[in-house]
Write an enzyme that holds these catalytic residues in place. Structure first.
Site, mmCIF file in Angstrom:
data_model
loop_
_atom_site.group_PDB
_atom_site.id
_atom_site.type_symbol
_atom_site.label_atom_id
_atom_site.label_comp_id
_atom_site.label_asym_id
_atom_site.label_seq_id
_atom_site.Cartn_x
_atom_site.Cartn_y
_atom_site.Cartn_z
ATOM 1 N N LYS A 31 0.761 -1.406 -0.201
ATOM 2 C CA LYS A 31 0.110 -0.075 -0.042
ATOM 3 C C LYS A 31 0.971 1.321 -0.077
ATOM 4 O O LYS A 31 0.130 2.452 -0.193
ATOM 5 C CB LYS A 31 -0.770 0.037 1.282
ATOM 6 N N GLY A 32 2.285 1.065 0.321
ATOM 7 C CA GLY A 32 2.995 2.291 0.509
ATOM 8 C C GLY A 32 3.113 3.153 -0.666
ATOM 9 O O GLY A 32 3.383 4.312 -0.502
ATOM 10 N N ARG B 269 0.757 6.229 7.897
ATOM 11 C CA ARG B 269 0.724 6.591 6.148
ATOM 12 C C ARG B 269 0.401 8.092 5.888
ATOM 13 O O ARG B 269 0.782 8.507 4.838
ATOM 14 C CB ARG B 269 -0.044 5.452 5.462
ATOM 15 N N GLU C 296 7.075 2.339 -6.694
ATOM 16 C CA GLU C 296 7.446 1.791 -5.281
ATOM 17 C C GLU C 296 7.638 2.941 -4.453
ATOM 18 O O GLU C 296 8.318 3.950 -4.886
ATOM 19 C CB GLU C 296 8.413 0.740 -5.740
ATOM 20 N N ASP C 297 7.385 2.900 -3.389
ATOM 21 C CA ASP C 297 7.788 3.708 -2.144
ATOM 22 C C ASP C 297 8.895 3.835 -1.852
ATOM 23 O O ASP C 297 9.885 4.925 -1.801
ATOM 24 C CB ASP C 297 6.968 3.804 -0.973
ATOM 25 N N ASP D 205 14.782 -1.145 -0.318
ATOM 26 C CA ASP D 205 15.898 -1.417 0.609
ATOM 27 C C ASP D 205 16.542 -2.652 0.418
ATOM 28 O O ASP D 205 17.842 -2.349 -0.224
ATOM 29 C CB ASP D 205 14.874 -1.673 2.021
ATOM 30 N N ASP E 173 4.242 2.880 6.399
ATOM 31 C CA ASP E 173 3.726 2.664 7.627
ATOM 32 C C ASP E 173 4.583 1.880 8.483
ATOM 33 O O ASP E 173 5.727 1.281 8.461
ATOM 34 C CB ASP E 173 2.490 1.534 7.534
ATOM 35 N N LYS F 134 17.226 3.144 0.022
ATOM 36 C CA LYS F 134 18.044 3.105 1.117
ATOM 37 C C LYS F 134 19.407 1.988 0.422
ATOM 38 O O LYS F 134 19.461 0.983 0.627
ATOM 39 C CB LYS F 134 17.495 2.120 2.283
HETATM 40 P P1 5GP Z 1 13.005 -4.579 0.002
HETATM 41 O O1 5GP Z 1 12.311 -5.724 -0.660
HETATM 42 O O2 5GP Z 1 13.792 -3.690 -0.837
HETATM 43 O O3 5GP Z 1 13.836 -4.806 1.069
HETATM 44 O O4 5GP Z 1 12.000 -3.660 0.695
HETATM 45 C C1 5GP Z 1 11.008 -3.091 0.030
HETATM 46 C C2 5GP Z 1 9.661 -2.935 0.845
HETATM 47 O O5 5GP Z 1 9.843 -3.096 2.189
HETATM 48 C C3 5GP Z 1 8.993 -1.626 0.600
HETATM 49 O O6 5GP Z 1 7.933 -1.733 -0.241
HETATM 50 C C4 5GP Z 1 8.234 -1.131 1.892
HETATM 51 O O7 5GP Z 1 7.045 -1.915 2.145
HETATM 52 C C5 5GP Z 1 9.305 -1.821 3.018
HETATM 53 N N1 5GP Z 1 10.152 -1.026 3.734
HETATM 54 C C6 5GP Z 1 11.352 -1.012 3.322
HETATM 55 N N2 5GP Z 1 12.180 -0.035 4.150
HETATM 56 C C7 5GP Z 1 11.094 0.543 4.829
HETATM 57 C C8 5GP Z 1 11.113 1.587 5.682
HETATM 58 O O8 5GP Z 1 11.962 2.183 6.115
HETATM 59 N N3 5GP Z 1 9.587 1.795 6.381
HETATM 60 C C9 5GP Z 1 8.765 1.514 5.928
HETATM 61 N N4 5GP Z 1 7.699 1.576 6.311
HETATM 62 N N5 5GP Z 1 8.674 0.397 4.885
HETATM 63 C C10 5GP Z 1 9.969 0.049 4.555
#
Ligand code: 5GP
Length: 182
Positions: free
Chosen positions: A43-44, A165, A99-100, A103, A159, A131
């Site tokens: 939802k981000g 959010r 995408e928000d 990471d 969130d 990140k």
């Molecule tokens: P990844 O798979 O790249 O590790 O993470 C992507 C997803 O993790 C994002 O779509 C998000 O939902 C969540 N996420 C990663 N870092 C953060 C953060 O700092 N805050 C929040 N709320 N969600 C995060």
């Protein structure tokens, strides 16, 4: 005004607004005259999507997909699951994932792999926050808003346990909030 649970504002509302406008300008050039499908990752990314599309000159088609890798934790589980699929066919279409935050890169790598099997004409990725230092899986992002440090952020769609959010800025929670039962 700063929410009482927020320790620090990382990116202000004004800075987000400026950045989203700048990103929209670039997309307006790159997708001029095209009708791409914008795939918003629930939802981000919804708040980002809503602000972004109102600055677009071309006519995007919107679709939504939902994946899960965190399950109410602040660390990636490393296992990505598809929770809700697209409604539209993307065969032969220009697709832009919205995408928000990226990471570890696991979510976007999974999504990219999954969507590419459906034979889109093109597939690009647009993220508001990156990140970079946390990357586990290499992923090429085509449009990035801000590169941020390794801090768990909330606000502007992001969130913690489905809260925060609605905040118009991106911030970091006070440490005691993580310890409180929600
Ligand atoms: P990844 O798979 O790249 O590790 O993470 C992507 C997803 O993790 C994002 O779509 C998000 O939902 C969540 N996420 C990663 N870092 C953060 C953060 O700092 N805050 C929040 N709320 N969600 C995060």
């Amino acid at each position: 005004m700063k929410h009482p649970d927020i320790k620090e504002i990382l990116i202000s509302e004004a800075d987000i607004k400026k950045k989203v406008s700048r990103m929209a300008k670039i997309l307006n050039k790159d997708y001029k005259g095209q009708k791409p499908i914008l795939v918003s990752v629930l939802k981000g990314s919804v708040v980002f999507l809503c602000d972004l599309i109102r600055e677009l000159d071309f006519a995007p088609v919107l679709d939504f997909i939902s994946v899960s890798s965190y399950a109410d934790s602040t660390e990636s589980s490393g296992v990505v699951r598809l929770l809700m699929d697209l409604r539209e066919s993307i065969v032969g279409r220009d697709v832009l994932i919205i995408e928000d935050i990226v990471d570890t890169g696991l979510t976007l790598s999974y999504l990219k792999r999954n969507l590419l099997t459906r034979k889109p004409k093109s597939l690009k990725i647009c993220v508001l926050l990156d990140k970079k230092e946390c990357r586990v899986k290499k992923i090429d992002v085509d449009y990035t808003g801000f590169v941020i440090p390794n801090k768990y952020c909330v606000g502007y769609g992001l969130d913690y346990c489905q809260m925060y959010r609605h905040l118009p800025y991106i911030g970091v929670l006070k440490p005691e909030i993580y310890r409180k039962p929600q």
